[in-house]
Scaffold this active site. Structure first.
Site, PDB file in Angstrom:
ATOM      1  CE1 TYR A 166      -3.155  -2.872   0.359  1.00  0.00           C
ATOM      2  CE2 TYR A 166      -3.625  -2.230   2.602  1.00  0.00           C
ATOM      3  CZ  TYR A 166      -3.861  -3.047   1.534  1.00  0.00           C
ATOM      4  OH  TYR A 166      -4.815  -4.030   1.623  1.00  0.00           O
ATOM      5  CD  GLU A 178     -22.758  -2.612  20.267  1.00  0.00           C
ATOM      6  OE1 GLU A 178     -23.459  -2.559  21.299  1.00  0.00           O
ATOM      7  OE2 GLU A 178     -22.789  -3.561  19.464  1.00  0.00           O
TER       8      GLU A 178
END
Ligand SMILES: [Zn+2]
Ligand SMILES: [Zn+2]
Length: 396
Positions: free
Chosen positions: A298, A372
Protein backbone atom coordinates in the site's frame (compact mmCIF):
# COMPACT_ATOMS: atom_id res chain seq x y z
CA UNK A 1 -31.29 22.52 12.69
CA UNK A 2 -28.28 21.79 14.85
CA UNK A 3 -30.25 20.03 17.61
CA UNK A 4 -32.40 18.05 15.23
CA UNK A 5 -29.25 16.75 13.52
CA UNK A 6 -27.95 15.13 16.71
CA UNK A 7 -31.42 13.93 17.67
CA UNK A 8 -32.14 12.39 14.30
CA UNK A 9 -28.89 10.44 14.50
CA UNK A 10 -29.31 9.43 18.14
CA UNK A 11 -32.69 7.92 17.19
CA UNK A 12 -30.91 5.49 14.87
CA UNK A 13 -28.75 4.03 17.63
CA UNK A 14 -30.56 0.72 18.16
CA UNK A 15 -30.73 0.16 14.43
CA UNK A 16 -27.00 0.93 14.06
CA UNK A 17 -26.16 -1.53 16.84
CA UNK A 18 -28.31 -4.22 15.25
CA UNK A 19 -26.58 -3.80 11.89
CA UNK A 20 -23.15 -3.78 13.44
CA UNK A 21 -23.90 -6.92 15.47
CA UNK A 22 -25.36 -8.76 12.49
CA UNK A 23 -22.17 -8.12 10.55
CA UNK A 24 -20.01 -8.84 13.58
CA UNK A 25 -21.61 -12.27 14.05
CA UNK A 26 -21.10 -13.16 10.38
CA UNK A 27 -17.58 -12.03 9.49
CA UNK A 28 -16.31 -12.54 5.94
CA UNK A 29 -12.75 -12.31 4.66
CA UNK A 30 -11.42 -10.04 1.90
CA UNK A 31 -13.19 -10.37 -1.51
CA UNK A 32 -15.61 -12.86 0.10
CA UNK A 33 -17.93 -10.25 1.68
CA UNK A 34 -20.97 -11.70 -0.11
CA UNK A 35 -23.54 -11.49 2.70
CA UNK A 36 -22.18 -8.22 4.04
CA UNK A 37 -22.42 -6.55 0.65
CA UNK A 38 -25.92 -7.97 0.16
CA UNK A 39 -26.98 -6.40 3.45
CA UNK A 40 -25.37 -3.10 2.43
CA UNK A 41 -27.01 -3.07 -1.01
CA UNK A 42 -30.44 -3.91 0.45
CA UNK A 43 -30.34 -0.96 2.83
CA UNK A 44 -29.01 1.45 0.22
CA UNK A 45 -31.81 0.41 -2.13
CA UNK A 46 -34.36 0.83 0.64
CA UNK A 47 -33.03 4.36 1.14
CA UNK A 48 -33.64 5.08 -2.52
CA UNK A 49 -30.00 5.50 -3.56
CA UNK A 50 -28.63 4.44 -6.93
CA UNK A 51 -26.79 1.23 -6.15
CA UNK A 52 -23.97 -0.45 -8.08
CA UNK A 53 -23.07 -3.96 -6.95
CA UNK A 54 -20.14 -6.20 -7.76
CA UNK A 55 -17.52 -3.46 -7.93
CA UNK A 56 -14.12 -5.05 -7.16
CA UNK A 57 -16.01 -8.35 -6.81
CA UNK A 58 -17.93 -7.71 -3.58
CA UNK A 59 -17.83 -3.91 -3.30
CA UNK A 60 -20.99 -1.79 -3.32
CA UNK A 61 -21.38 1.85 -4.33
CA UNK A 62 -24.34 4.07 -3.47
CA UNK A 63 -25.10 7.41 -5.04
CA UNK A 64 -27.42 10.17 -3.94
CA UNK A 65 -27.85 12.90 -6.52
CA UNK A 66 -28.90 16.09 -4.80
CA UNK A 67 -31.73 18.20 -6.13
CA UNK A 68 -29.37 21.18 -6.47
CA UNK A 69 -26.05 21.29 -8.35
CA UNK A 70 -22.78 21.13 -6.43
CA UNK A 71 -19.65 19.10 -5.81
CA UNK A 72 -19.45 15.33 -5.40
CA UNK A 73 -18.16 13.98 -2.11
CA UNK A 74 -17.47 10.32 -1.31
CA UNK A 75 -17.16 8.45 1.98
CA UNK A 76 -15.69 5.00 2.30
CA UNK A 77 -15.97 1.96 4.58
CA UNK A 78 -14.08 -1.32 4.44
CA UNK A 79 -16.09 -4.52 4.99
CA UNK A 80 -13.63 -7.39 5.55
CA UNK A 81 -12.86 -9.39 8.68
CA UNK A 82 -9.75 -11.31 9.77
CA UNK A 83 -8.81 -15.01 9.83
CA UNK A 84 -8.82 -15.52 13.61
CA UNK A 85 -11.04 -16.63 16.48
CA UNK A 86 -12.86 -14.24 18.79
CA UNK A 87 -12.07 -14.61 22.51
CA UNK A 88 -14.42 -12.04 24.06
CA UNK A 89 -17.53 -13.73 25.50
CA UNK A 90 -20.12 -11.26 24.18
CA UNK A 91 -23.62 -12.24 23.00
CA UNK A 92 -22.82 -10.95 19.51
CA UNK A 93 -19.49 -12.83 19.17
CA UNK A 94 -18.54 -14.27 15.79
CA UNK A 95 -20.55 -17.32 14.77
CA UNK A 96 -17.99 -18.32 12.17
CA UNK A 97 -15.01 -20.31 13.38
CA UNK A 98 -11.67 -18.85 12.37
CA UNK A 99 -13.12 -15.48 11.31
CA UNK A 100 -13.56 -12.32 13.33
CA UNK A 101 -14.16 -8.60 12.93
CA UNK A 102 -11.11 -7.63 14.99
CA UNK A 103 -10.42 -4.34 13.25
CA UNK A 104 -13.81 -2.64 13.56
CA UNK A 105 -14.76 -2.78 9.89
CA UNK A 106 -18.23 -3.96 11.01
CA UNK A 107 -18.60 -0.57 12.72
CA UNK A 108 -17.38 1.26 9.62
CA UNK A 109 -20.11 -0.38 7.53
CA UNK A 110 -22.86 0.39 10.07
CA UNK A 111 -21.72 4.02 10.34
CA UNK A 112 -21.81 4.60 6.58
CA UNK A 113 -25.28 3.04 6.38
CA UNK A 114 -26.34 5.46 9.11
CA UNK A 115 -25.10 8.37 7.00
CA UNK A 116 -27.10 7.00 4.05
CA UNK A 117 -30.21 6.79 6.19
CA UNK A 118 -29.69 10.35 7.39
CA UNK A 119 -29.34 11.93 3.94
CA UNK A 120 -31.90 9.73 2.17
CA UNK A 121 -34.71 11.53 3.95
CA UNK A 122 -33.51 14.97 2.86
CA UNK A 123 -32.32 14.66 -0.73
CA UNK A 124 -34.01 17.95 -1.56
CA UNK A 125 -31.60 19.75 0.76
CA UNK A 126 -28.48 18.20 -0.79
CA UNK A 127 -26.44 20.40 -3.10
CA UNK A 128 -24.25 18.17 -5.24
CA UNK A 129 -23.83 14.42 -4.91
CA UNK A 130 -22.88 12.02 -2.17
CA UNK A 131 -21.25 8.69 -2.98
CA UNK A 132 -20.94 5.77 -0.57
CA UNK A 133 -18.00 3.44 -1.17
CA UNK A 134 -18.17 0.03 0.54
CA UNK A 135 -14.97 -1.74 -0.40
CA UNK A 136 -13.75 -5.30 0.08
CA UNK A 137 -10.38 -6.52 1.29
CA UNK A 138 -8.61 -3.77 3.19
CA UNK A 139 -6.65 -6.29 5.26
CA UNK A 140 -3.92 -6.97 2.72
CA UNK A 141 -6.00 -7.58 -0.38
CA UNK A 142 -5.85 -4.01 -1.66
CA UNK A 143 -9.60 -3.76 -2.32
CA UNK A 144 -9.25 0.03 -2.42
CA UNK A 145 -6.88 -0.20 -5.38
CA UNK A 146 -9.30 -2.41 -7.29
CA UNK A 147 -12.23 -0.08 -6.53
CA UNK A 148 -10.24 2.86 -7.93
CA UNK A 149 -9.20 0.83 -11.00
CA UNK A 150 -12.83 -0.07 -11.62
CA UNK A 151 -13.77 3.60 -11.71
CA UNK A 152 -15.37 4.26 -8.35
CA UNK A 153 -14.06 7.83 -8.43
CA UNK A 154 -15.80 8.52 -11.79
CA UNK A 155 -19.45 8.88 -12.89
CA UNK A 156 -19.90 11.35 -11.38
CA UNK A 157 -16.32 12.38 -10.81
CA UNK A 158 -15.59 12.55 -7.07
CA UNK A 159 -14.07 15.86 -5.87
CA UNK A 160 -13.07 14.72 -2.39
CA UNK A 161 -13.19 11.55 -0.30
CA UNK A 162 -13.26 10.93 3.45
CA UNK A 163 -12.64 7.81 5.47
CA UNK A 164 -12.40 6.94 9.13
CA UNK A 165 -11.16 4.12 11.33
CA UNK A 166 -12.04 3.30 14.92
CA UNK A 167 -8.99 3.88 17.10
CA UNK A 168 -8.24 2.06 20.37
CA UNK A 169 -5.53 4.55 21.39
CA UNK A 170 -7.94 7.48 21.65
CA UNK A 171 -10.78 7.85 24.18
CA UNK A 172 -14.40 7.59 23.04
CA UNK A 173 -15.61 11.08 22.15
CA UNK A 174 -12.31 12.17 20.68
CA UNK A 175 -11.50 12.53 17.00
CA UNK A 176 -7.94 12.12 15.72
CA UNK A 177 -6.86 13.88 12.54
CA UNK A 178 -3.63 13.54 10.54
CA UNK A 179 -2.43 16.79 9.10
CA UNK A 180 -0.62 15.22 6.11
CA UNK A 181 1.08 11.82 6.29
CA UNK A 182 -1.04 9.41 8.31
CA UNK A 183 0.10 5.87 7.58
CA UNK A 184 3.14 4.32 5.98
CA UNK A 185 3.92 2.66 2.69
CA UNK A 186 3.87 -1.05 3.51
CA UNK A 187 6.39 -2.83 1.29
CA UNK A 188 7.92 -6.25 1.74
CA UNK A 189 10.99 -8.11 0.58
CA UNK A 190 12.44 -11.60 0.30
CA UNK A 191 16.17 -12.38 0.28
CA UNK A 192 17.59 -15.78 -0.55
CA UNK A 193 21.20 -16.39 0.49
CA UNK A 194 22.48 -19.18 -1.71
CA UNK A 195 25.43 -21.10 -0.28
CA UNK A 196 26.49 -24.71 -0.62
CA UNK A 197 25.16 -27.37 1.69
CA UNK A 198 26.87 -30.37 3.22
CA UNK A 199 27.81 -32.13 6.47
CA UNK A 200 27.83 -29.97 9.59
CA UNK A 201 31.18 -31.44 10.66
CA UNK A 202 32.86 -30.37 7.41
CA UNK A 203 32.13 -26.64 7.10
CA UNK A 204 35.31 -26.07 5.06
CA UNK A 205 33.74 -28.06 2.25
CA UNK A 206 30.52 -25.98 2.36
CA UNK A 207 29.35 -22.37 2.13
CA UNK A 208 27.17 -21.85 5.17
CA UNK A 209 24.18 -19.58 4.40
CA UNK A 210 23.03 -19.71 8.06
CA UNK A 211 26.15 -17.84 9.16
CA UNK A 212 25.75 -15.37 6.29
CA UNK A 213 22.13 -14.81 7.30
CA UNK A 214 23.29 -13.98 10.84
CA UNK A 215 25.59 -11.27 9.50
CA UNK A 216 22.91 -10.00 7.18
CA UNK A 217 20.36 -9.59 10.00
CA UNK A 218 22.65 -7.25 11.93
CA UNK A 219 23.58 -5.36 8.74
CA UNK A 220 19.93 -4.85 7.83
CA UNK A 221 19.15 -3.53 11.29
CA UNK A 222 21.84 -0.89 10.94
CA UNK A 223 20.30 0.54 7.76
CA UNK A 224 17.67 2.79 9.35
CA UNK A 225 19.90 3.91 12.22
CA UNK A 226 22.90 4.84 10.02
CA UNK A 227 21.35 5.94 6.72
CA UNK A 228 18.05 7.65 7.45
CA UNK A 229 17.87 11.17 8.84
CA UNK A 230 16.83 10.73 12.49
CA UNK A 231 13.99 13.18 11.88
CA UNK A 232 12.55 11.01 9.10
CA UNK A 233 10.78 7.70 9.69
CA UNK A 234 11.56 4.20 8.53
CA UNK A 235 11.14 0.67 9.83
CA UNK A 236 12.59 -2.62 8.65
CA UNK A 237 11.44 -5.78 10.39
CA UNK A 238 12.61 -9.25 9.49
CA UNK A 239 9.57 -11.33 10.37
CA UNK A 240 10.53 -14.72 9.04
CA UNK A 241 13.73 -16.66 8.48
CA UNK A 242 13.77 -20.17 7.14
CA UNK A 243 16.49 -22.62 6.23
CA UNK A 244 17.89 -25.94 7.28
CA UNK A 245 16.45 -29.27 8.36
CA UNK A 246 18.70 -30.87 11.01
CA UNK A 247 21.49 -30.05 13.46
CA UNK A 248 24.23 -31.66 11.41
CA UNK A 249 23.28 -30.44 7.95
CA UNK A 250 24.46 -27.16 6.48
CA UNK A 251 21.62 -26.10 4.16
CA UNK A 252 22.00 -24.84 0.61
CA UNK A 253 19.90 -21.75 1.21
CA UNK A 254 18.39 -19.47 3.82
CA UNK A 255 15.42 -17.23 3.11
CA UNK A 256 14.71 -13.97 4.97
CA UNK A 257 11.38 -12.19 4.67
CA UNK A 258 10.69 -8.71 5.98
CA UNK A 259 8.50 -5.63 5.90
CA UNK A 260 9.63 -2.09 5.10
CA UNK A 261 7.72 1.02 6.22
CA UNK A 262 8.30 4.60 5.12
CA UNK A 263 6.48 7.92 4.85
CA UNK A 264 8.29 9.41 1.84
CA UNK A 265 9.34 8.04 -1.59
CA UNK A 266 12.94 9.08 -0.82
CA UNK A 267 13.16 6.96 2.32
CA UNK A 268 11.29 4.15 0.56
CA UNK A 269 13.83 3.99 -2.30
CA UNK A 270 16.79 4.40 0.06
CA UNK A 271 15.64 1.45 2.19
CA UNK A 272 14.86 -0.68 -0.86
CA UNK A 273 18.35 -0.11 -2.29
CA UNK A 274 20.23 -0.39 1.02
CA UNK A 275 18.66 -3.76 1.83
CA UNK A 276 19.80 -5.13 -1.51
CA UNK A 277 23.25 -3.57 -0.95
CA UNK A 278 23.56 -5.38 2.38
CA UNK A 279 22.47 -8.68 0.83
CA UNK A 280 24.92 -8.26 -2.06
CA UNK A 281 27.80 -7.28 0.25
CA UNK A 282 27.29 -10.11 2.72
CA UNK A 283 26.81 -12.70 0.01
CA UNK A 284 29.93 -11.49 -1.77
CA UNK A 285 32.07 -11.51 1.39
CA UNK A 286 31.18 -15.18 1.95
CA UNK A 287 31.56 -16.10 -1.69
CA UNK A 288 27.88 -16.83 -2.07
CA UNK A 289 25.05 -15.79 -4.33
CA UNK A 290 21.78 -14.06 -3.44
CA UNK A 291 18.34 -13.22 -4.84
CA UNK A 292 16.42 -10.11 -3.86
CA UNK A 293 12.75 -9.50 -4.46
CA UNK A 294 11.08 -6.26 -3.32
CA UNK A 295 7.29 -6.00 -3.42
CA UNK A 296 5.58 -2.63 -3.22
CA UNK A 297 2.51 -2.70 -0.95
CA UNK A 298 0.00 0.00 0.00
CA UNK A 299 1.29 3.50 -0.74
CA UNK A 300 1.80 6.04 2.02
CA UNK A 301 -1.48 7.62 3.13
CA UNK A 302 -1.33 11.40 2.69
CA UNK A 303 -4.19 13.66 3.70
CA UNK A 304 -4.78 16.92 1.87
CA UNK A 305 -4.01 19.49 4.62
CA UNK A 306 -7.03 21.61 3.63
CA UNK A 307 -9.31 18.59 3.87
CA UNK A 308 -7.76 17.69 7.25
CA UNK A 309 -8.60 21.17 8.50
CA UNK A 310 -12.11 20.78 7.14
CA UNK A 311 -12.55 17.51 9.08
CA UNK A 312 -11.26 19.12 12.28
CA UNK A 313 -13.53 22.13 11.84
CA UNK A 314 -16.62 20.06 11.02
CA UNK A 315 -16.11 17.48 13.79
CA UNK A 316 -15.38 20.20 16.37
CA UNK A 317 -18.94 21.42 15.87
CA UNK A 318 -20.11 18.09 17.26
CA UNK A 319 -17.53 17.11 19.89
CA UNK A 320 -15.95 20.47 20.74
CA UNK A 321 -12.56 21.80 19.74
CA UNK A 322 -10.96 20.29 22.85
CA UNK A 323 -11.78 16.80 21.58
CA UNK A 324 -10.03 17.15 18.25
CA UNK A 325 -6.51 15.74 18.40
CA UNK A 326 -3.91 16.27 15.72
CA UNK A 327 -2.23 12.89 15.73
CA UNK A 328 1.20 11.83 14.54
CA UNK A 329 1.56 9.39 11.67
CA UNK A 330 1.99 5.72 12.50
CA UNK A 331 3.88 3.06 10.55
CA UNK A 332 0.85 0.85 9.96
CA UNK A 333 -0.79 0.84 6.53
CA UNK A 334 -4.25 1.57 5.05
CA UNK A 335 -5.42 1.11 1.51
CA UNK A 336 -7.50 4.31 1.71
CA UNK A 337 -4.20 5.70 0.38
CA UNK A 338 -5.17 4.58 -3.15
CA UNK A 339 -8.10 7.01 -3.19
CA UNK A 340 -5.97 9.82 -1.76
CA UNK A 341 -3.37 9.25 -4.48
CA UNK A 342 -6.01 10.32 -7.02
CA UNK A 343 -8.10 12.99 -5.32
CA UNK A 344 -7.96 15.20 -2.21
CA UNK A 345 -9.48 13.97 0.99
CA UNK A 346 -8.71 13.03 4.56
CA UNK A 347 -8.61 9.99 6.80
CA UNK A 348 -9.48 10.46 10.45
CA UNK A 349 -9.76 8.41 13.65
CA UNK A 350 -12.76 7.75 15.80
CA UNK A 351 -11.67 7.28 19.43
CA UNK A 352 -12.80 3.88 20.74
CA UNK A 353 -11.03 3.55 24.07
CA UNK A 354 -13.31 3.01 27.05
CA UNK A 355 -11.75 1.36 30.11
CA UNK A 356 -15.17 0.79 31.75
CA UNK A 357 -16.44 -1.21 28.77
CA UNK A 358 -13.13 -2.96 28.16
CA UNK A 359 -12.65 -1.61 24.65
CA UNK A 360 -8.91 -1.17 25.19
CA UNK A 361 -7.46 -4.00 23.11
CA UNK A 362 -5.38 -3.32 20.02
CA UNK A 363 -6.46 -4.04 16.47
CA UNK A 364 -6.32 -7.69 15.45
CA UNK A 365 -6.45 -8.83 19.09
CA UNK A 366 -8.89 -11.69 19.75
CA UNK A 367 -10.35 -9.42 22.48
CA UNK A 368 -10.86 -6.38 20.23
CA UNK A 369 -14.30 -4.77 20.46
CA UNK A 370 -15.90 -1.40 19.95
CA UNK A 371 -17.88 0.82 22.29
CA UNK A 372 -21.17 0.94 20.41
CA UNK A 373 -21.70 4.54 21.52
CA UNK A 374 -19.31 5.48 18.74
CA UNK A 375 -21.75 4.28 16.07
CA UNK A 376 -24.04 7.35 16.23
CA UNK A 377 -21.01 9.52 16.90
CA UNK A 378 -19.36 8.22 13.73
CA UNK A 379 -22.51 8.92 11.71
CA UNK A 380 -22.61 12.44 13.13
CA UNK A 381 -18.97 13.09 12.22
CA UNK A 382 -19.45 12.00 8.59
CA UNK A 383 -22.70 13.98 8.33
CA UNK A 384 -20.88 17.07 9.58
CA UNK A 385 -17.94 16.53 7.21
CA UNK A 386 -20.29 16.17 4.23
CA UNK A 387 -22.31 19.16 5.41
CA UNK A 388 -19.15 21.26 5.64
CA UNK A 389 -17.77 20.09 2.29
CA UNK A 390 -20.95 20.55 0.29
CA UNK A 391 -21.91 23.72 2.17
CA UNK A 392 -25.39 22.48 3.12
CA UNK A 393 -25.68 24.63 6.24
CA UNK A 394 -27.19 21.83 8.35
CA UNK A 395 -25.04 22.49 11.39
CA UNK A 396 -25.29 26.28 11.38
ZN1 LIG B 1 -6.82 -4.26 10.43
ZN1 LIG C 1 -8.79 -1.85 9.79
Amino acid sequence: MENSLKKKIEEMKDWLIEIRRTIHMHPELGFEEVETSKLVAQWLEKFGLQVTKGVAKTGVVGLLEGKQPGKTVAIRADMDALPMDEARPVPYASKIKGKMHACGHDAHVAILLGVARFFSSMADQVKGNIKWVFQPAEEGGGGGRVMVEEGVLENPRVDAIFGSHVFPLLAVGKIGVYEREGLAATDSFTIRIIGKGGHGAFPHLCKDPVLAAGHLITQIHSIVSRNINPLESGVITLGKISGGTASNIIPDEVELVGTVRSLTPEVQEELKNRIEGAARGVAQSFGMDYRYDFQYGYPVLINDPEMSKLVARACAKGVGKENIEWIKPAMGGEDFSYYLQRIPGAFFRLGNRNEAKGTVHPYHSSLFDIDEDILPLGVEMFVRVIDEYLGLGLAD
